[in-house]
Design an enzyme around this catalytic site. Structure first.
Site, PDB file in Angstrom:
ATOM      1  N   HIS A 195       0.846  -1.201   0.000  1.00  0.00           N
ATOM      2  CA  HIS A 195       0.000   0.000   0.000  1.00  0.00           C
ATOM      3  C   HIS A 195       0.877   1.246   0.000  1.00  0.00           C
ATOM      4  CE1 HIS A 195       0.778   0.524   4.266  1.00  0.00           C
ATOM      5  NE2 HIS A 195       0.301  -0.688   4.531  1.00  0.00           N
TER       6      HIS A 195
ATOM      7  N   CYS B 188       2.296  -7.159  15.994  1.00  0.00           N
ATOM      8  CA  CYS B 188       3.638  -6.540  16.075  1.00  0.00           C
ATOM      9  C   CYS B 188       4.737  -7.591  15.975  1.00  0.00           C
ATOM     10  CB  CYS B 188       3.837  -5.832  17.408  1.00  0.00           C
ATOM     11  SG  CYS B 188       2.773  -4.446  17.723  1.00  0.00           S
TER      12      CYS B 188
ATOM     13  N   LYS C  87      -6.877   6.870   9.232  1.00  0.00           N
ATOM     14  CA  LYS C  87      -5.862   5.846   9.407  1.00  0.00           C
ATOM     15  C   LYS C  87      -6.160   4.702   8.439  1.00  0.00           C
ATOM     16  CE  LYS C  87      -3.827   3.319  13.096  1.00  0.00           C
ATOM     17  NZ  LYS C  87      -3.982   2.233  13.822  1.00  0.00           N
TER      18      LYS C  87
HETATM   19  O1  ME8 Z   1       7.107  -3.972  10.176  1.00  0.00           O
HETATM   20  N1  ME8 Z   1       2.778   5.392   6.765  1.00  0.00           N
HETATM   21  O2  ME8 Z   1       6.674  -4.848   8.082  1.00  0.00           O
HETATM   22  P1  ME8 Z   1       5.361  -4.056   7.645  1.00  0.00           P
HETATM   23  C1  ME8 Z   1       4.092   5.351   6.519  1.00  0.00           C
HETATM   24  N2  ME8 Z   1       8.328  -6.820   8.522  1.00  0.00           N
HETATM   25  N3  ME8 Z   1       4.799   4.213   6.383  1.00  0.00           N
HETATM   26  C2  ME8 Z   1       4.139   3.058   6.486  1.00  0.00           C
HETATM   27  C3  ME8 Z   1       2.746   3.023   6.733  1.00  0.00           C
HETATM   28  C4  ME8 Z   1       2.065   4.267   6.875  1.00  0.00           C
HETATM   29  N4  ME8 Z   1       0.766   4.333   7.102  1.00  0.00           N
HETATM   30  N5  ME8 Z   1       2.369   1.736   6.788  1.00  0.00           N
HETATM   31  C5  ME8 Z   1       3.491   0.986   6.573  1.00  0.00           C
HETATM   32  C6  ME8 Z   1       7.320  -4.773   9.284  1.00  0.00           C
HETATM   33  N6  ME8 Z   1       4.551   1.786   6.391  1.00  0.00           N
HETATM   34  C7  ME8 Z   1       8.493  -5.730   9.401  1.00  0.00           C
HETATM   35  C8  ME8 Z   1       9.766  -4.979   9.104  1.00  0.00           C
HETATM   36  S1  ME8 Z   1      12.428  -4.822   8.837  1.00  0.00           S
HETATM   37  C9  ME8 Z   1      13.736  -5.759   9.310  1.00  0.00           C
HETATM   38  C10 ME8 Z   1      11.023  -5.779   9.244  1.00  0.00           C
HETATM   39  C11 ME8 Z   1       5.925   1.340   6.097  1.00  0.00           C
HETATM   40  O3  ME8 Z   1       4.877  -4.738   6.418  1.00  0.00           O
HETATM   41  C12 ME8 Z   1       6.916   1.854   7.138  1.00  0.00           C
HETATM   42  O4  ME8 Z   1       8.203   1.819   6.603  1.00  0.00           O
HETATM   43  O5  ME8 Z   1       4.427  -3.914   8.785  1.00  0.00           O
HETATM   44  C13 ME8 Z   1       6.802   0.792   8.201  1.00  0.00           C
HETATM   45  O6  ME8 Z   1       7.911   0.776   9.081  1.00  0.00           O
HETATM   46  C14 ME8 Z   1       6.750  -0.457   7.359  1.00  0.00           C
HETATM   47  O7  ME8 Z   1       5.980  -0.070   6.191  1.00  0.00           O
HETATM   48  C15 ME8 Z   1       6.098  -1.612   8.098  1.00  0.00           C
HETATM   49  O8  ME8 Z   1       5.920  -2.654   7.195  1.00  0.00           O
END
Ligand code: ME8
Length: 540
Positions: A19, A130, A302
């Site tokens: 997304h 998480c 959100k």
């Molecule tokens: O946390 N606004 O993966 P994830 C801005 N697999 N950035 C956003 C966002 C939003 N609303 N939603 C997602 C994980 N992101 C782990 C990470 S790394 C070793 C492991 C982005 O799929 C942002 O970079 O939940 C966030 O930290 C990441 O997607 C989380 O992706």
């Protein structure tokens, strides 16, 4: 001198499709990597997927698929999203690859050999959303995770622990010695306060499910998904490995000038506390910087599963093109701040800044004045004949290029674009005040040539300064002023600094406008197609 630069995004969970939040981090990393390449620095840009853990295992079960089949299926939309957005990564790591598994086991062994891993009983709360343990203090009433607002689970099992408590002091020392380790500063302060309270040992293995990397010599356990996931940053380069065995790892990890992990603020603690502690324990170099950007809402709301409003990047790319979406993402919200993705603001910035600002500057000079009065060729212009107005614009260009570079080095993309747009406005004002159409009518050829050259050369500078954010539009722009596409080359700094690079006599090639203005009817139809309701509806 080669200054290898390594930039990474988080590896995204494959439980859902990509997304706009994922696109935000990935575009930012792509802009960094394109900028570094323009400066001639060897650069490696990594993104990828986090495919293990309880969350993925459960999603696969919901879909009635074996976990591997499920993650294989989910990997494709991520790859194509980054392709559509022109995010030119060098590596795409998947944590289910055999190489990655070996790296995780290698890091585990290094931490174990250091005496930092022990077996014990574990009992605590766990949030599957998480993939993280929670202390009672972190929970909301009714044992809810404060982030997901879903019930946490009680976990009681035998587990390997990492002696994180031994790293409170070494981490604080590292922070002290590297005052830019976490950006922005306010977030760094949060990290420091958290560590200063003292760290508890961390459970780093699980026995109650199988979907993960088996622990070395104890296959009953799988490695905790965050230790597994964080290792991607080195496994993708073939590390950790003895010198000479993995050239990418040597260049972009061990001896890299800069290693920047771009992450969202939600996962800062894992990157700024756990990851450096694991690396310190394993005796591996720590990254230079963790850059935690803010959180995007969509049209004031959100994004969440329950609202079903995850905004995929694909339809936006179809409607506006990749460059425009990249521009909007980098321009709208200060990197590091929380912000809102609003379709209506995207449209306003498109019309106001791209169509009326940069596009208009192009059209007025290239498609109109130069074509009609100068035979479509870049005129010659001597530096001796400059007037004050010309000198002012040249000075503005030099100052803007210098400042934009500093902002890009610091990942202040919005500031770099602000500065660049000051130059676009200055150039448009220059055209207003020098009135080249009047010069043409009066037959003031020499002055007309000087004015046109000054604007064309400004456009050439802009085509480089904006390249990291809008690579395709910049190459189109260059084509129209008779320049070849930019080809970043290691060891060659292409950033503009010397005035006069545009060669007189070359043919300009006015083509379709770079950013055709949308009229009201077009705006309405695009918003309808994107399922955004009537005006004002997204201002909630
Ligand atoms: O946390 N606004 O993966 P994830 C801005 N697999 N950035 C956003 C966002 C939003 N609303 N939603 C997602 C994980 N992101 C782990 C990470 S790394 C070793 C492991 C982005 O799929 C942002 O970079 O939940 C966030 O930290 C990441 O997607 C989380 O992706």
């Amino acid at each position: 001198m080669a200054r290898p630069y390594y930039v990474t995004t988080p590896i995204y969970y494959v439980n859902d499709r990509p997304h706009i939040g994922h696109a935000y981090s990935t575009v930012a990393a792509d802009v960094v990597s394109r900028y570094q390449r323009l400066r001639g620095n060897p650069t490696y840009f990594l993104t990828g997927l986090d495919e293990h853990g309880l969350k993925i295992e459960r999603r696969a079960r919901e879909e009635q698929l074996a976990p591997q089949d499920f993650v294989d299926r989910m990997a494709a939309p991520f790859r194509s999203a980054w392709e559509e957005l022109d995010c030119a990564h060098d590596g795409f790591i998947r944590t289910t690859s055999a190489e990655h598994r070996q790296s995780v086991q290698a890091i585990w062994k290094m931490m174990k050999d250091r005496g930092d891993i022990y077996l014990d009983d574990y009992e605590d709360w766990y949030c599957v959303g998480c993939e993280s343990f929670k202390t009672v203090k972190e929970l909301l009433e009714g044992n809810l995770c404060a982030i997901h607002r879903t019930p946490v689970e009680r976990i009681k099992e035998r587990s390997y622990f990492f002696r994180l408590s031994n790293y409170t002091k070494p981490l604080l020392n590292h922070y002290e010695a590297h005052p830019d380790f976490v950006q922005p500063d306010a977030r760094f302060n949060e990290v420091k306060s958290f560590v200063k309270e003292g760290l508890r040992d961390l459970s780093i293995s699980r026995t109650s499910f199988r979907w993960g990397v088996p622990v070395l010599d104890d296959e009953e356990h799988v490695v905790y998904v965050w230790l597994d996931a964080l290792t991607n940053y080195v496994s993708a380069l073939g590390g950790p490995a003895p010198e000479g065995e993995a050239p990418l790892y040597d260049e972009f990890w061990t001896s890299a000038q800069t290693i920047t992990h771009i992450v969202g603020k939600d996962i800062l603690r894992f990157h700024a506390v756990y990851w450096p502690a694991f690396l310190l324990s394993a005796g591996v170099r720590v990254p230079s910087q963790i850059w935690a950007h803010g959180w995007l809402t969509v049209n004031g709301e959100k994004m969440s599963k329950s609202l079903g409003n995850f905004l995929p990047p694909g339809p936006l790319v179809e409607a506006f093109g990749a460059d425009v979406l990249r521009y909007y993402l980098m321009r709208e919200v200060g990197f590091g701040q929380d912000g809102d993705f609003s379709h209506r603001n995207l449209m306003a910035r498109y019309n106001g800044e791209l169509a009326n600002g940069l596009g208009n500057l192009m059209n007025r000079i290239v498609a109109s004045i130069v074509k009609r009065n100068l035979d479509g060729r870049v005129p010659s212009a001597g530096l001796d004949d400059l007037e004050d107005a010309d000198r002012d614009l040249i000075d503005t260009a030099k100052a803007a290029a210098h400042e934009a570079a500093q902002h890009l080095e610091a990942l202040a993309f919005h500031r770099a674009l602000d500065t660049t747009w000051e130059l676009v406005s200055a150039a448009n004002k220059y055209v207003d005040s020098t009135e080249p159409w009047r010069l043409a009518k009066q037959g003031a050829k020499q002055r007309l040539e000087q004015v046109c050259y000054t604007v064309l050369e400004t456009l050439r500078w802009l085509s480089i300064m904006l390249f990291p954010v809008m690579p395709n539009k910049c190459n189109e722009l260059r084509g129209q002023i008779g320049m070849p596409p930019l080809l970043p080359t290691e060891g060659v700094d292409l950033w503009p600094s010397a005035w006069g690079g545009l060669r007189p006599g070359i043919e300009t090639r006015a083509a379709t406008p770079l950013f055709p203005r949308f009229d009201e009817a077009q705006e309405r139809s695009i918003l309808e197609r994107l399922a955004v309701d009537s005006p004002g509806s997204d201002a909630k």
